[in-house]
Write a protein that holds these residues in place. Structure first.
Motif, mmCIF file in Angstrom:
data_model
loop_
_atom_site.group_PDB
_atom_site.id
_atom_site.type_symbol
_atom_site.label_atom_id
_atom_site.label_comp_id
_atom_site.label_asym_id
_atom_site.label_seq_id
_atom_site.Cartn_x
_atom_site.Cartn_y
_atom_site.Cartn_z
ATOM 1 N N LYS A 296 0.882 -1.070 0.125
ATOM 2 C CA LYS A 296 0.105 -0.066 -0.063
ATOM 3 C C LYS A 296 0.993 1.243 0.031
ATOM 4 O O LYS A 296 0.585 2.252 -0.824
ATOM 5 N N GLY A 297 1.880 1.267 0.957
ATOM 6 C CA GLY A 297 2.761 2.400 0.739
ATOM 7 C C GLY A 297 3.286 2.782 -0.352
ATOM 8 O O GLY A 297 3.777 3.773 -0.620
ATOM 9 N N ALA A 298 4.007 1.626 -1.107
ATOM 10 C CA ALA A 298 4.482 1.965 -2.343
ATOM 11 C C ALA A 298 3.519 2.398 -3.229
ATOM 12 O O ALA A 298 4.013 3.385 -4.219
ATOM 13 N N ARG A 299 2.452 2.064 -3.348
ATOM 14 C CA ARG A 299 1.607 2.631 -4.349
ATOM 15 C C ARG A 299 1.153 4.037 -3.844
ATOM 16 O O ARG A 299 1.289 4.755 -4.791
ATOM 17 N N LEU A 300 1.025 4.279 -2.468
ATOM 18 C CA LEU A 300 0.609 5.698 -2.391
ATOM 19 C C LEU A 300 2.022 6.529 -2.683
ATOM 20 O O LEU A 300 1.664 7.916 -2.980
ATOM 21 N N ASN A 301 2.996 6.255 -2.386
ATOM 22 C CA ASN A 301 4.093 6.989 -2.628
ATOM 23 C C ASN A 301 4.333 7.261 -4.061
ATOM 24 O O ASN A 301 4.893 8.219 -4.637
ATOM 25 N N TYR A 302 3.935 6.275 -4.830
ATOM 26 C CA TYR A 302 4.156 6.390 -6.291
ATOM 27 C C TYR A 302 3.280 7.697 -6.686
ATOM 28 O O TYR A 302 3.601 8.434 -7.843
ATOM 29 N N ARG A 304 1.904 9.863 -5.078
ATOM 30 C CA ARG A 304 2.621 11.110 -4.628
ATOM 31 C C ARG A 304 3.588 11.585 -5.461
ATOM 32 O O ARG A 304 3.833 12.929 -5.743
ATOM 33 N N ASP A 305 4.541 10.839 -6.013
ATOM 34 C CA ASP A 305 5.721 11.130 -6.647
ATOM 35 C C ASP A 305 5.224 11.776 -8.082
ATOM 36 O O ASP A 305 6.045 12.384 -8.604
ATOM 37 N N LEU A 306 4.181 10.975 -8.537
ATOM 38 C CA LEU A 306 3.897 11.641 -10.039
ATOM 39 C C LEU A 306 3.375 13.037 -9.998
ATOM 40 O O LEU A 306 3.735 13.774 -11.085
ATOM 41 N N TRP A 307 2.712 13.426 -9.012
ATOM 42 C CA TRP A 307 2.486 15.013 -9.074
ATOM 43 C C TRP A 307 3.509 15.853 -8.462
ATOM 44 O O TRP A 307 3.830 16.995 -8.787
ATOM 45 N N CYS A 329 5.273 10.129 2.865
ATOM 46 C CA CYS A 329 4.459 8.874 2.559
ATOM 47 C C CYS A 329 3.510 9.160 1.440
ATOM 48 O O CYS A 329 4.013 10.401 0.667
ATOM 49 N N GLY A 330 2.280 8.916 1.430
ATOM 50 C CA GLY A 330 1.505 9.492 0.239
ATOM 51 C C GLY A 330 0.890 10.639 0.459
ATOM 52 O O GLY A 330 0.350 11.434 -0.237
ATOM 53 N N ILE A 331 1.028 11.124 1.878
ATOM 54 C CA ILE A 331 0.456 12.825 1.958
ATOM 55 C C ILE A 331 1.544 13.645 1.675
ATOM 56 O O ILE A 331 2.795 13.372 2.290
ATOM 57 N N THR A 332 1.283 14.711 0.951
ATOM 58 C CA THR A 332 2.274 15.851 0.880
ATOM 59 C C THR A 332 1.218 16.936 0.815
ATOM 60 O O THR A 332 0.391 17.319 0.204
ATOM 61 N N ALA A 376 -8.229 4.205 -4.102
ATOM 62 C CA ALA A 376 -9.097 4.478 -5.207
ATOM 63 C C ALA A 376 -8.674 5.374 -6.279
ATOM 64 O O ALA A 376 -9.249 5.325 -7.506
ATOM 65 N N ASN A 377 -7.602 5.952 -6.314
ATOM 66 C CA ASN A 377 -7.164 6.969 -6.974
ATOM 67 C C ASN A 377 -6.288 6.317 -8.191
ATOM 68 O O ASN A 377 -5.586 5.119 -7.917
ATOM 69 N N SER A 378 -6.365 6.891 -9.423
ATOM 70 C CA SER A 378 -5.445 6.385 -10.594
ATOM 71 C C SER A 378 -4.461 7.459 -10.927
ATOM 72 O O SER A 378 -4.446 8.483 -10.346
ATOM 73 N N ALA A 379 -3.330 6.944 -11.784
ATOM 74 C CA ALA A 379 -2.439 7.853 -12.050
ATOM 75 C C ALA A 379 -2.874 9.040 -12.795
ATOM 76 O O ALA A 379 -2.538 10.044 -12.802
ATOM 77 N N GLN A 380 -4.178 8.748 -13.752
ATOM 78 C CA GLN A 380 -4.593 9.682 -14.443
ATOM 79 C C GLN A 380 -5.266 10.956 -13.043
ATOM 80 O O GLN A 380 -5.375 12.262 -13.814
#
Length: 394
Positions: A296-302, A304-307, A329-332, A376-380
């Motif tokens: 889960k953390g890897a997905r949320l970090n990814y 986060r990193d996209l934006w 983590c996923g929150i920024t 539930a969020n996507s890269a898009q």
């Protein structure tokens, strides 16, 4: 690249995960830090448990839940932490857990000092201020200079430990709710221990998105909830006390239902949300099947990193959370540099781009906008945010 990092980039896989959630039509939700969604199967199980408990009433609760099922749930929670069931007590949320630990900490003496920082959750700050007033001890409040680094965070605490030699107890937030800053807990707890300072850890945002071991962290007292990144029903939390230190936390409000050496006496009294607790074994099963906090953390970090990687290049945007992988983590959080009212920009993101975010303040870096993607969020969805930030900051 690790397996979890590879999987985090697999949109097809995560589309399947997202399909397990029912999502109300409306804005793209980038404010998943308030509480998480339950999967469709968890919702169905929860509803079934509500109906069953409503039918069986106290018969099942007295005969099964109180004496058997609640103990099995404690064991599962302890297993999540890699600890013993005797070190865990059920509560309604992280705040309940932390309040119980703070108000019942009995090792303070006249002249002692308490420590908090500007990164603590408001209810924890309030509880520590209450404790200082009611025990006649001094509260020390520090701020972390912005921008922060791993070393600066540790140094700020080390300097406080040296400057205030009468410190006895401190609150420490693992993942800050304002910016998603991940505190270097192990290093700070180690330094605190060298100075004889006890740490109460706020793990509300950590459980479910950060893979950690309490023993390795050196934490003896902690509070958690299960409704953020574990995906459990609302109103579930628990507290942790190292069994060797149980005597330093009094029974809550003189609680006498349990023996003095039972951690459950340290939890606030009240009838729990029994159907919600009965749903937790399924929540934990799904959490483990997905790969646990590491996946889960890897997905949320990814996400986060996209934006963040794009926003860093925008002159009009200031990203407040560091890029050191140990500290996020996923929150920024971010800030529009030339906009004094960040709430106005939150309103613009919603009105013009259908993006739901939230403002936060109260720290040295000032007012900010918190962005929190969920499973539930996507890269898009994050590409929409990047476009919005670019257009609004230009």
């Amino acid at each position: 690249m690790s397996r979890n990092e590879e999987q985090a980039r697999d949109e097809h896989f995560w589309q399947g995960v997202a399909a397990r959630y029912d999502v109300e039509p409306g804005p793209i939700n980038l404010e998943n830090g308030y509480f998480g969604r339950m999967t469709r199967s968890v919702v169905a199980a929860y509803q079934g448990h509500i109906e069953f408990i409503n039918r069986s009433n106290s018969v099942h609760v007295r005969q099964r839940f109180d004496s058997l099922e609640s103990l099995e749930i404690r064991a599962q929670l302890a297993d999540l932490l890699g600890t013993y069931p005797e070190s865990v007590a059920l509560t309604r949320c992280a705040s309940d857990s932390l309040h119980a630990l703070i108000r019942n900490y009995n090792a303070l003496r006249p002249g002692d000092q308490l420590l908090v920082s500007d990164q603590e959750y408001p209810s924890v700050l309030g509880a520590m201020r209450w404790l200082a007033r009611n025990r006649g001890v001094e509260l020390i409040e520090i701020s972390h200079p912005f921008p922060v680094s791993f070393d600066s965070l540790v140094t700020t605490y080390q300097e406080a430990f040296e400057r205030y030699p009468r410190l006895k107890l401190m609150a420490l937030t693992y993942v800050t709710h304002r910016s998603g800053l991940v505190m270097p807990v192990q290093a700070i707890a180690s330094a605190a221990r060298e100075h004889g300072i006890d740490v109460i850890l706020d793990g509300a945002h950590a459980l479910g998105q950060i893979d950690f071991n309490l023993e390795a962290l050196g934490i003896l007292f902690a509070g958690f909830n299960l409704q953020k990144w574990m995906g459990a029903p609302l109103s579930l939390g628990f507290l942790y006390i190292d069994p060797k230190r149980l005597a330093d936390i009094d029974p809550d409000m003189g609680e006498e239902r349990y023996p003095l050496d039972d951690i459950r006496a340290r939890a606030p009294y009240g009838t729990p949300n029994i159907p919600a607790w009965m749903t937790l074994p399924l929540v934990i099963e799904e959490h483990r099947a997905l790969g646990g906090s590491a996946a889960k953390g890897a997905r949320l970090n990814y996400l986060r990193d996209l934006w963040v990687s794009e926003a860093r290049r925008m002159p009009g945007i200031e990203v407040l959370t560091p890029d050191d992988p140990r500290l996020y983590c996923g929150i920024t959080s971010l800030r529009f540099r030339h906009e004094p009212d960040q709430q106005r920009m939150v309103d613009r993101l919603l009105a013009d781009y259908n993006l739901f975010t939230v403002t936060r303040d109260g720290t040295a870096h000032g007012n900010c906008i918190r962005v929190t993607p969920g499973l539930a969020n996507s890269a898009q969805d994050l590409k929409v945010l990047v476009r919005a930030l670019g257009e609004l900051s230009g």
